[in-house]
Structure formats: C-alpha cells, structure tokens
Write an enzyme that holds these catalytic residues in place. Sequence first.
Site, PDB file in Angstrom:
ATOM      1  CG  ASN A  10      -6.388  11.192  -5.904  1.00 49.01           C
ATOM      2  OD1 ASN A  10      -7.143  10.268  -5.624  1.00 49.01           O
ATOM      3  ND2 ASN A  10      -5.599  11.761  -5.012  1.00 49.01           N
ATOM      4  CG  ASP A  70      -2.470  22.220  -4.639  1.00 51.16           C
ATOM      5  OD1 ASP A  70      -2.143  21.157  -5.197  1.00 51.16           O
ATOM      6  OD2 ASP A  70      -1.706  22.834  -3.870  1.00 51.16           O
ATOM      7  CB  SER A  71      -6.125  19.645  -0.751  1.00 54.56           C
ATOM      8  OG  SER A  71      -5.861  18.438  -1.432  1.00 54.56           O
ATOM      9  CG  PHE A 148      -7.084  10.154   0.077  1.00 55.52           C
ATOM     10  CD1 PHE A 148      -8.356  10.662   0.258  1.00 55.52           C
ATOM     11  CD2 PHE A 148      -6.093  11.016  -0.390  1.00 55.52           C
ATOM     12  CE1 PHE A 148      -8.639  12.004  -0.018  1.00 55.52           C
ATOM     13  CE2 PHE A 148      -6.369  12.352  -0.676  1.00 55.52           C
ATOM     14  CZ  PHE A 148      -7.649  12.847  -0.485  1.00 55.52           C
ATOM     15  N   GLY A 149      -4.492   9.411   2.081  1.00 57.19           N
ATOM     16  CA  GLY A 149      -3.528  10.402   2.556  1.00 57.19           C
ATOM     17  C   GLY A 149      -3.330  10.371   4.066  1.00 57.19           C
ATOM     18  CE1 TYR A 150       1.053  13.527   5.620  1.00 59.16           C
ATOM     19  CE2 TYR A 150      -0.209  14.310   3.734  1.00 59.16           C
ATOM     20  CZ  TYR A 150       1.005  14.074   4.347  1.00 59.16           C
ATOM     21  OH  TYR A 150       2.167  14.382   3.682  1.00 59.16           O
ATOM     22  CG  ASP A 151      -8.492  10.961   5.196  1.00 62.74           C
ATOM     23  OD1 ASP A 151      -8.352  12.178   5.381  1.00 62.74           O
ATOM     24  OD2 ASP A 151      -9.191  10.487   4.274  1.00 62.74           O
ATOM     25  CE  LYS A 171     -11.754  13.430   3.842  1.00 62.69           C
ATOM     26  NZ  LYS A 171     -10.708  12.736   3.078  1.00 62.69           N
ATOM     27  NE  ARG A 177     -10.314  17.131  -2.083  1.00 59.23           N
ATOM     28  CZ  ARG A 177      -9.732  16.417  -1.127  1.00 59.23           C
ATOM     29  NH1 ARG A 177     -10.415  15.552  -0.426  1.00 59.23           N
ATOM     30  NH2 ARG A 177      -8.447  16.571  -0.890  1.00 59.23           N
TER      31      ARG A 177
END
Length: 197
Positions: A10, A70-71, A148-151, A171, A177
Amino acid sequence: MSHIVVATANAHKVEEYRRLLDGQDVELMSLADYPGYPEVEENGTTFAENASIKAAAASSYCEAAAFADDSGLEVEALDGRPGVYSSRYAASDPERIAKLLKELDGVENRRARFVCAIAIAFNGEVLEVFEGEVKGTITLEPRGKDGFGYDPVFLPDGYDKTFAELSGAEKDKISHRANAFNQAIEFVEDTLSALDF
Ligand code: IMP
C-alpha cells in the site's frame, strides 16, 4: 545501513512510514521491492494477530527484519465494526465511507477509534507487537482530500478538521499508526540493532 521491510504494498502506508522513519539510519523496503511476493491470507481475528501473520511471512520470504501493521476503524455504535474487516467492508474507499455513513444514519453516538497493531519479526519469528489508537467521532459528511481510507469522515478528538483535512505532518502527531510506530522504532533501535539485521 540496515534495512527493514514493511510488509505492505500500500503506497499510502509506505509513504507514511517513510515520513515516520525520516532521520533514522534504516533503509525502508516494501513488498513493492519483492515482485514475486506471494499472497498471505489475513485470517486472524485481531489486529495483533493479522500484523503478526504478515510480519512473520515477510521476514521469512525477504530474509530480513520485517514489520507489518494491521489497522482499522472501530465504531462504538456498531459494536466495533468494521474493525479487522475495515478494508473488506466495501469495494472502494468512497463505497466504504458511503456504507458507514448509511449505517450511522440517525445514530447519535458517533464515537470511533482507529487502531493500529505493528508486529516486528526476524527469521520468521514475531519478536514484539505494539498497539496504538486515536479516538474521535464520525462526521455526518466526508470532508477533505488528503489521506486515505476513512480519513474524510474521522474527526480526531480536540481537532475541528478531519484526518483528510489535516496535513500529513499533523496526522503523524496523533495517528494510531504513528503512535504504534513510535513504540516500535524504540524497540528496533534498542533490541533489533543488537541482532545485526
Ligand atoms: P489494513 O491494515 O491494510 O488491513 O487496512 C486497514 C483499513 O482500515 C484500510 O484499508 C482503511 O480502510 C482503514 N484504515 C486504516 N488506517 C487508516 C487511516 O489512517 N486512515 C483511514 N483509514 C484507515
């Protein structure tokens, strides 16, 4: 210079880790540097288990020290979902966000947290697992273009900007993370360097 493999392809995660490792005397490689890397099934039921599976597999295959994370996002009103299934919750980031907002339509309790587990492995053996979190709430609508993702729907506590509106540097100060990683890097410096990786 020592090198360590981060067990992900990723590009967003690799970029975050490169930023976090800035100034350290460690070269970061990723699975993008190992084109034949086989698919590893993430069949754990916790973030720590999945991170461990990925780190152990990468350290064996790449014959190097490796770490994996893993998050995911745990939403209180959804009993912790999507949790370890965050990336499999729907097909794309916009669809995942739309599904989440639909599930929370009319729901007052919007408390959520991002969790990240980082496992460090050497010679196929997991040495340590560290966990970080950041608490916040889910917004009513997506806001911001970064990240990215749910940000775009995650508003960290104490901020009036979503993760997608904050800069990468902002961030990094508070993210799940970064939090897990800061614990992991101390371990890498203190313990792993003694292993001459
Ligand atoms: P995995 O850790 O690669 O299994 O993926 C976890 C999933 O959780 C990602 O695909 C995202 O959907 C979500 N996620 C994890 N960390 C973050 C983050 O920092 N921001 C937004 N979404 C995240």
